[in-house]
Write a protein that holds these residues in place. Structure first.
Motif, PDB file in Angstrom:
ATOM      1  N   PRO A  96      -0.554  -6.728  10.616  1.00 21.08           N
ATOM      2  CA  PRO A  96       0.117  -6.798   9.308  1.00 21.08           C
ATOM      3  C   PRO A  96      -0.269  -5.663   8.375  1.00 21.08           C
ATOM      4  O   PRO A  96       0.483  -5.321   7.457  1.00 21.08           O
ATOM      5  CB  PRO A  96      -0.348  -8.149   8.750  1.00 21.08           C
ATOM      6  CG  PRO A  96      -0.796  -8.928   9.946  1.00 21.08           C
ATOM      7  CD  PRO A  96      -1.350  -7.926  10.896  1.00 21.08           C
ATOM      8  N   THR A  97      -1.430  -5.064   8.612  1.00 20.55           N
ATOM      9  CA  THR A  97      -1.887  -3.984   7.731  1.00 20.55           C
ATOM     10  C   THR A  97      -1.468  -2.607   8.249  1.00 20.55           C
ATOM     11  O   THR A  97      -1.806  -1.585   7.651  1.00 20.55           O
ATOM     12  CB  THR A  97      -3.418  -4.007   7.601  1.00 20.55           C
ATOM     13  OG1 THR A  97      -4.007  -3.741   8.894  1.00 20.55           O
ATOM     14  CG2 THR A  97      -3.890  -5.353   7.107  1.00 20.55           C
ATOM     15  N   GLY A  98      -0.731  -2.584   9.355  1.00 19.64           N
ATOM     16  CA  GLY A  98      -0.398  -1.314   9.983  1.00 19.64           C
ATOM     17  C   GLY A  98       0.572  -0.462   9.196  1.00 19.64           C
ATOM     18  O   GLY A  98       0.587   0.769   9.338  1.00 19.64           O
ATOM     19  N   SER A  99       1.389  -1.096   8.354  1.00 18.40           N
ATOM     20  CA  SER A  99       2.373  -0.332   7.585  1.00 18.40           C
ATOM     21  C   SER A  99       2.829  -1.142   6.386  1.00 18.40           C
ATOM     22  O   SER A  99       2.923  -2.375   6.451  1.00 18.40           O
ATOM     23  CB  SER A  99       3.589   0.024   8.460  1.00 18.40           C
ATOM     24  OG  SER A  99       4.606   0.641   7.692  1.00 18.40           O
ATOM     25  N   ALA A 100       3.139  -0.429   5.311  1.00 12.16           N
ATOM     26  CA  ALA A 100       3.682  -1.100   4.127  1.00 12.16           C
ATOM     27  C   ALA A 100       5.144  -1.467   4.346  1.00 12.16           C
ATOM     28  O   ALA A 100       5.690  -2.326   3.647  1.00 12.16           O
ATOM     29  CB  ALA A 100       3.546  -0.185   2.910  1.00 12.16           C
ATOM     30  N   ARG A 101       5.786  -0.804   5.304  1.00  9.92           N
ATOM     31  CA  ARG A 101       7.197  -1.108   5.601  1.00  9.92           C
ATOM     32  C   ARG A 101       7.240  -2.273   6.582  1.00  9.92           C
ATOM     33  O   ARG A 101       6.795  -2.158   7.719  1.00  9.92           O
ATOM     34  CB  ARG A 101       7.903   0.112   6.198  1.00  9.92           C
ATOM     35  CG  ARG A 101       8.068   1.282   5.244  1.00  9.92           C
ATOM     36  CD  ARG A 101       8.993   2.330   5.857  1.00  9.92           C
ATOM     37  NE  ARG A 101       9.119   3.498   4.994  1.00  9.92           N
ATOM     38  CZ  ARG A 101       8.445   4.626   5.162  1.00  9.92           C
ATOM     39  NH1 ARG A 101       7.594   4.736   6.175  1.00  9.92           N
ATOM     40  NH2 ARG A 101       8.615   5.638   4.339  1.00  9.92           N
ATOM     41  N   LYS A 102       7.806  -3.357   6.140  1.00  7.48           N
ATOM     42  CA  LYS A 102       7.955  -4.544   6.978  1.00  7.48           C
ATOM     43  C   LYS A 102       9.404  -5.018   6.892  1.00  7.48           C
ATOM     44  O   LYS A 102       9.942  -5.123   5.798  1.00  7.48           O
ATOM     45  CB  LYS A 102       7.000  -5.661   6.529  1.00  7.48           C
ATOM     46  CG  LYS A 102       5.520  -5.293   6.646  1.00  7.48           C
ATOM     47  CD  LYS A 102       4.631  -6.452   6.210  1.00  7.48           C
ATOM     48  CE  LYS A 102       3.161  -6.146   6.412  1.00  7.48           C
ATOM     49  NZ  LYS A 102       2.663  -5.052   5.543  1.00  7.48           N
TER      50      LYS A 102
END
Length: 517
Positions: free
Chosen positions: A56-62
């Motif tokens: 979940p912390t891998g990218s701000a784009r979800k």
């Protein structure tokens, strides 16, 4: 997410994986994240060489997810759901990350691996854009080959806030390290050329050192491809200079009148043309723009913008045509800021907005019909007193509730501040000046031949078309021409191919007669 047929095809492709890969997903509780999770689960189920984990912390784009080899991070991220035209980009990313060799020249691979520095790319796309996958796939491959390259495909319709913040009004829009790098279709060679500043000089030196060709074709579209194949089949030394192989066909979405092929798409046809030409060992010099044609003793020289000079005994000019501009104040200033030329590519960026289409021929009316299903309202403006499109298209257009048609309208100005906010036009009957408030303008007013560089060398018509006789001969002995750049009527792919073949046969006949003399 994937139907049974697509799953079967994908499973077959995934048998080519040579190394284990993993998908790393950044998801939230939204509906789109659930769709991405479903897609990834289906992919994982098709191969024991693919695993999935969430970060979940891998990218701000979800939602988004990374494709990489197990234990070897790679900079390939998809922000969105890569279906539609981008599904092929996803499949290729899986294969290439899994060690399947790419179909790219060895020289290009070495160039990519040797690029110095760090490159963080972002590519804003729309899933209906047929040019976007070429850019996404090129950057994905670069990320596979060079650990200093990372790239993220971003679905503009899903991440609308970013599109608005960056004022993106045309796709593909490519950012490098946060700065705009380019817009529109780009091949991997074009991207590398922009990064490797010494490539142009090296290309010029290599090209100038080539021996003289028997037939040199200038242009890589349908006419140029046909000319090259017909020349090469005669067993003579054949070369092709192309600014962009495929030409205008690359910007054509649906092709339904190519005899014996019920339906295809421009990029697919362009790829088939290039593969066919390569089968005959033709020397293809891509990404080269001609600047001058010079007759010399024993043949013709073609000078290029990079300084190279190519020598040939005969030349076939097949430079095609480009979109015609309105040439009104504001058009150039607001290009990619509301002024667009491809409704298929850029239409989704104007969802819910008001747009205009300039041109009442088949292209203009088809564009208006397509856009009406996406945008809030379409105003079609035609210079003539009536539309020129086929009756069946006009009937469909007039049935749409969110379309207005204005004839006898001369566009005089595109208005805006940071981006388009309207256009002005003159009523050609009353002479009254009027203005329409809107946020996008799609220009569909035909083509103009790519012959500016030939002025004063061969005879051109008042429209700038190369004048040719029944055999494709120009006013300059040994120089022939074919396709949309010539005076031959009816600019169609199949006609261009026939004319290219004829021009090439005429060039061969010229070679025989002049060598015999």
């Amino acid at each position: 997410m994937l139907d049974a047929n697509l799953k079967t095809q994908l499973q077959g492709y995934l048998t080519r994986l040579q190394q284990p890969i993993e998908l790393v997903a950044a998801l939230d509780d939204g509906a789109k994240s659930a769709e991405v999770r479903e897609l990834l689960d289906e992919i994982v189920a098709l191969s024991d060489k693919i695993t999935l984990r969430e970060d979940p912390t891998g990218s701000a784009r979800k939602p988004s997810f990374v494709v990489q080899r197990v234990g070897q991070p790679m900079g390939i991220r998809f922000a969105g759901i890569p279906l539609g035209h981008e599904f092929t980009s996803l499949v290729l990313a899986l294969l290439q990350a899994g060690g399947h060799p790419p179909k790219v020249d060895a020289d290009v691979i070495e160039q990519i691996k040797a690029l110095p520095g760090k490159y963080a790319f972002e590519v804003f796309i729309s899933l209906s854009c047929h040019n976007c996958p070429d850019v996404v796939q090129a950057l994905n491959l670069m990320a596979v080959l060079n650990p200093n390259v990372s790239t993220t495909m971003i679905d503009g319709a899903l991440f609308q806030n970013e599109v608005e913040d960056r004022q993106i009004m045309g796709v593909p829009a490519v950012y490098l390290n946060g700065e705009l790098f380019g817009q529109g279709r780009m091949t991997i060679e074009e991207i590398i050329a922009k990064l490797d500043t010494g490539a142009a000089a090296r290309d010029a030196e290599k090209i100038s050192a080539k021996e003289a060709f028997d037939v040199l074709v200038v242009g890589g579209g349908p006419a140029g491809s046909a000319a090259a194949i017909y020349a090469a089949r005669k067993g003579i030394r054949t070369g092709v200079l192309a600014e962009r192989f495929g030409g205008q066909v690359m910007d054509t979405l649906g092709i339904e009148n190519f005899i014996s092929v019920k339906a295809t798409e421009g990029p697919k046809l362009a790829m088939a043309l290039e593969e066919h030409v390569k089968e005959y060992g033709v020397d293809i010099m891509n990404l080269q723009r001609a600047s001058a044609l010079v007759p010399v003793d024993g043949g013709i020289e073609v000078k290029l913008e990079n300084g190279a000079v190519v020598k040939s005994k005969t030349v076939v000019l097949a430079t095609g045509a480009r979109w015609r501009n309105m040439n009104v104040p504001g058009e150039a200033e607001f290009r990619t800021k509301g002024v667009a030329y491809c409704p298929h590519c850029d239409g989704p960026l104007f969802r819910g907005k008001r747009v205009a289409v300039i041109g009442g021929g088949n292209s203009g009316v088809e564009a208006a019909i397509d856009l009406a299903g996406i945008v809030a309202h379409v105003t079609l403006l035609e210079f003539d007193s009536q539309l020129r499109a086929d009756a069946v298209l006009q009937k469909k257009l007039r049935s749409l509730p969110n379309v207005d048609i204005i004839v006898s309208a001369q566009t005089t100005e595109v208005t805006g501040t940071d981006k388009v906010n309207g256009l002005k036009y003159k009523d050609r009957v009353s002479g009254e000046e009027k203005r329409i408030e809107l946020e996008g303008i799609f220009v569909q007013i035909g083509l103009v031949p790519n012959t500016d560089w030939l002025k004063g060398t061969v005879n051109l018509s008042p429209r700038g078309e190369i004048e040719v006789d029944a055999k494709g001969q120009t006013s300059l002995p040994g120089v022939f021409a074919a396709g949309d750049c010539t005076t031959v009527p009816y600019k169609q792919i199949i006609i261009a191919m026939g004319e290219g073949s004829k021009a090439s046969l005429s060039a061969f006949d010229h070679l025989i007669r002049t060598s015999a003399a």
